[in-house]
Scaffold this motif. Structure first.
Motif, mmCIF file in Angstrom:
data_model
loop_
_atom_site.group_PDB
_atom_site.id
_atom_site.type_symbol
_atom_site.label_atom_id
_atom_site.label_comp_id
_atom_site.label_asym_id
_atom_site.label_seq_id
_atom_site.Cartn_x
_atom_site.Cartn_y
_atom_site.Cartn_z
ATOM 1 N N SER A 103 -1.671 14.421 9.141
ATOM 2 C CA SER A 103 -1.603 12.919 8.610
ATOM 3 C C SER A 103 -0.110 12.407 8.668
ATOM 4 C CB SER A 103 -2.047 12.809 7.138
ATOM 5 O OG SER A 103 -1.855 11.745 6.425
ATOM 6 N N LEU A 155 0.719 -1.183 0.006
ATOM 7 C CA LEU A 155 -0.103 0.066 0.040
ATOM 8 C C LEU A 155 0.792 1.250 -0.077
ATOM 9 C CD1 LEU A 155 -2.187 -1.024 2.752
ATOM 10 C CD2 LEU A 155 -3.026 -1.132 0.360
ATOM 11 N N GLY A 159 -3.791 5.220 9.856
ATOM 12 C CA GLY A 159 -5.474 4.762 10.099
ATOM 13 C C GLY A 159 -5.746 3.683 9.005
ATOM 14 N N ARG A 160 -5.104 4.140 7.805
ATOM 15 C CA ARG A 160 -5.507 3.055 6.663
ATOM 16 C C ARG A 160 -4.698 1.742 6.945
ATOM 17 N NH1 ARG A 160 -4.676 2.500 0.364
ATOM 18 N NH2 ARG A 160 -5.827 0.559 -0.068
ATOM 19 N N LEU A 161 -3.453 1.935 7.453
ATOM 20 C CA LEU A 161 -2.865 0.555 7.617
ATOM 21 C C LEU A 161 -3.438 -0.317 8.915
ATOM 22 C CD1 LEU A 161 -0.292 -1.444 7.225
ATOM 23 C CD2 LEU A 161 0.745 0.093 8.803
ATOM 24 N N GLN A 220 -5.581 1.598 15.832
ATOM 25 C CA GLN A 220 -4.597 2.595 15.554
ATOM 26 C C GLN A 220 -3.668 2.733 16.583
ATOM 27 O OE1 GLN A 220 -6.160 6.171 13.562
ATOM 28 N NE2 GLN A 220 -4.401 7.074 13.477
ATOM 29 N N VAL A 248 1.357 4.729 2.956
ATOM 30 C CA VAL A 248 0.052 4.629 3.572
ATOM 31 C C VAL A 248 0.001 5.294 4.818
ATOM 32 C CG1 VAL A 248 0.763 2.369 4.845
ATOM 33 C CG2 VAL A 248 -1.853 2.824 4.075
ATOM 34 N N THR A 249 -1.386 5.786 5.159
ATOM 35 C CA THR A 249 -1.427 6.641 6.325
ATOM 36 C C THR A 249 -1.623 5.422 7.534
ATOM 37 O OG1 THR A 249 -3.854 6.240 6.326
ATOM 38 C CG2 THR A 249 -2.732 8.327 5.316
ATOM 39 N N ARG A 277 -6.626 -0.327 9.512
ATOM 40 C CA ARG A 277 -7.915 -0.870 8.797
ATOM 41 C C ARG A 277 -7.569 -2.075 8.161
ATOM 42 N NH1 ARG A 277 -9.149 4.544 8.312
ATOM 43 N NH2 ARG A 277 -8.660 4.368 5.996
ATOM 44 N N GLU A 278 -6.434 -1.963 7.351
ATOM 45 C CA GLU A 278 -6.107 -3.074 6.646
ATOM 46 C C GLU A 278 -5.727 -4.359 7.373
ATOM 47 O OE1 GLU A 278 -5.992 -3.511 2.983
ATOM 48 O OE2 GLU A 278 -6.992 -1.724 2.853
#
Length: 105
Positions: free
Chosen positions: A92, A49, A55-57, A65, A52-53, A59-60
């Protein structure tokens, strides 16, 4: 599994065996490459990814967090990843593998 056990007891016994297998695998992984399972999972997701942020990591890889932030701190201390502030939004944080992190994978 003995059939004399009730369904709930069979499920509990199966979960214990799964948990034990995960623990043994995690110890082997730690011994072989110095990474825990969550750290390896994070590195693999980052490779796919990046950048990647956080937060997204999180979720993934289905972790909180705050948990991911701790994992990233340990990976950053080993110089396997680098965290940078977003250029457009300073709140971010973007995460990327370093060359050492890519080599380890």
């Amino acid at each position: 599994m003995p059939e004399s056990l009730g369904l709930e007891d069979q499920v509990i016994a199966a979960l214990r065996r799964i948990t034990r297998a995960i623990d043994l695998h995690s110890r082997l992984l730690l011994k072989q490459c110095g990474l825990t399972s969550p750290q390896l999972t994070a590195l693999i997701a980052m490779q796919r990814l990046q950048p990647v942020t956080v937060g997204r990591l999180a979720r993934e890889i289905h972790l909180g967090q705050a948990t991911v932030t701790g994992i990233l701190g340990r990976l950053e201390a080993r110089e396997l990843i680098v965290r940078t502030r977003g250029s457009r939004d300073r709140r971010s944080v973007l995460v990327e593998l370093t060359e050492a992190g890519a080599d380890l994978l």
